[in-house]
Design an enzyme around this catalytic site. Structure first.
Site, PDB file in Angstrom:
ATOM      1  N   GLY A  47     -40.764   6.884 -59.923  1.00  0.00           N
ATOM      2  CA  GLY A  47     -39.883   6.844 -61.077  1.00  0.00           C
ATOM      3  C   GLY A  47     -39.896   8.114 -61.892  1.00  0.00           C
ATOM      4  N   GLN A  52     -39.301  13.151 -69.322  1.00  0.00           N
ATOM      5  CA  GLN A  52     -39.892  14.036 -68.326  1.00  0.00           C
ATOM      6  C   GLN A  52     -38.962  15.180 -67.917  1.00  0.00           C
ATOM      7  OE1 GLN A  52     -41.329  10.543 -65.819  1.00  0.00           O
ATOM      8  NE2 GLN A  52     -42.797  12.179 -65.323  1.00  0.00           N
ATOM      9  N   CYS A  89     -48.172  10.893 -61.409  1.00  0.00           N
ATOM     10  CA  CYS A  89     -47.045  11.187 -62.287  1.00  0.00           C
ATOM     11  C   CYS A  89     -46.451  12.540 -61.911  1.00  0.00           C
ATOM     12  CB  CYS A  89     -47.538  11.206 -63.729  1.00  0.00           C
ATOM     13  SG  CYS A  89     -46.256  11.513 -64.942  1.00  0.00           S
ATOM     14  N   LEU A  90     -45.129  12.606 -61.906  1.00  0.00           N
ATOM     15  CA  LEU A  90     -44.459  13.869 -61.582  1.00  0.00           C
ATOM     16  C   LEU A  90     -44.762  14.956 -62.609  1.00  0.00           C
ATOM     17  CD1 LEU A  90     -41.026  12.505 -60.346  1.00  0.00           C
ATOM     18  CD2 LEU A  90     -42.842  13.510 -58.962  1.00  0.00           C
ATOM     19  N   HIS A 131     -45.251   1.929 -66.128  1.00  0.00           N
ATOM     20  CA  HIS A 131     -45.537   3.362 -66.188  1.00  0.00           C
ATOM     21  C   HIS A 131     -44.375   4.114 -66.828  1.00  0.00           C
ATOM     22  CE1 HIS A 131     -47.272   7.180 -64.395  1.00  0.00           C
ATOM     23  NE2 HIS A 131     -46.021   7.550 -64.635  1.00  0.00           N
ATOM     24  N   GLU A 132     -43.155   3.813 -66.377  1.00  0.00           N
ATOM     25  CA  GLU A 132     -41.986   4.536 -66.886  1.00  0.00           C
ATOM     26  C   GLU A 132     -41.659   4.165 -68.324  1.00  0.00           C
ATOM     27  OE1 GLU A 132     -41.106   7.140 -65.348  1.00  0.00           O
ATOM     28  OE2 GLU A 132     -42.225   6.616 -63.531  1.00  0.00           O
ATOM     29  N   HIS A 135     -43.721   6.121 -70.655  1.00  0.00           N
ATOM     30  CA  HIS A 135     -43.195   7.471 -70.923  1.00  0.00           C
ATOM     31  C   HIS A 135     -42.224   7.465 -72.099  1.00  0.00           C
ATOM     32  CE1 HIS A 135     -44.716  10.316 -68.021  1.00  0.00           C
ATOM     33  NE2 HIS A 135     -44.508   9.466 -67.027  1.00  0.00           N
TER      34      HIS A 135
END
Length: 170
Positions: A47, A52, A89-90, A131-132, A135
């Protein structure tokens, strides 16, 4: 549509709370498309949230193995159960950690057509959703790591969690 640069750890934008999307304008839909392009350019990992890519709006795209899911102004209605497992995580390329999450979530969200829908997920999908959404609230997976279970993936060595947290507290 365009691929965007992913904001790296340490950038203060990752700690800010994203604002709700008040209108699904062409600009908002372009950002959503850019999120999709950026996610898939990164090998379709789980995701990506709008903060981000430096855009502080409550939008998320995910593909947890069953196709694209877009969340606009997601709100967790219910969660239950427990799972503990690895997350990455990206914005933290090359790192992962062990995180405890609910095993089930129920979320109300908007579609890109502006329709309100309810999405339910268990297991990996529930993990991705939580998780998303974190963010969007300025919360990072490193904030939720169990103990010191933070790893540098290429070397398979434990990494310094306290140092990583200090970098993101600025």
């Amino acid at each position: 549509m365009a691929e965007r640069e992913i904001v790296p750890f340490g950038d203060p934008v990752l700690r800010k709370i994203a604002k709700p999307v008040t209108e699904l304008t062409p600009k908002m839909l372009r950002i959503l498309d850019d999120l999709v392009d950026t996610l898939y350019a990164e090998d379709g990992r789980a995701g990506l949230a709008a903060p981000q890519i430096g855009f502080l709006r409550r939008m998320v795209v995910m593909d947890c193995g069953e196709g694209l899911i877009e969340l606009i102004n997601p709100e967790i209605l219910e969660k239950s159960g427990e799972q503990i497992g690895p997350e990455a995580c990206l914005s933290y390329p090359g790192y992962s950690g062990i995180v405890k999450r609910a095993d089930y979530v129920k979320v109300r969200t908007l579609t890109r057509a502006g329709e309100s829908v309810v999405l339910e997920g268990t297991g990996y999908l529930a993990r991705c959703i939580q998780h998303e959404i974190d963010h969007l609230d300025g919360v990072l997976f490193i904030d939720r790591i169990e103990g010191d279970q933070f790893y540098h993936e290429p070397s398979k060595q434990k990494a310094d969690l306290l140092k990583a947290l200090k970098l993101t507290q600025k």
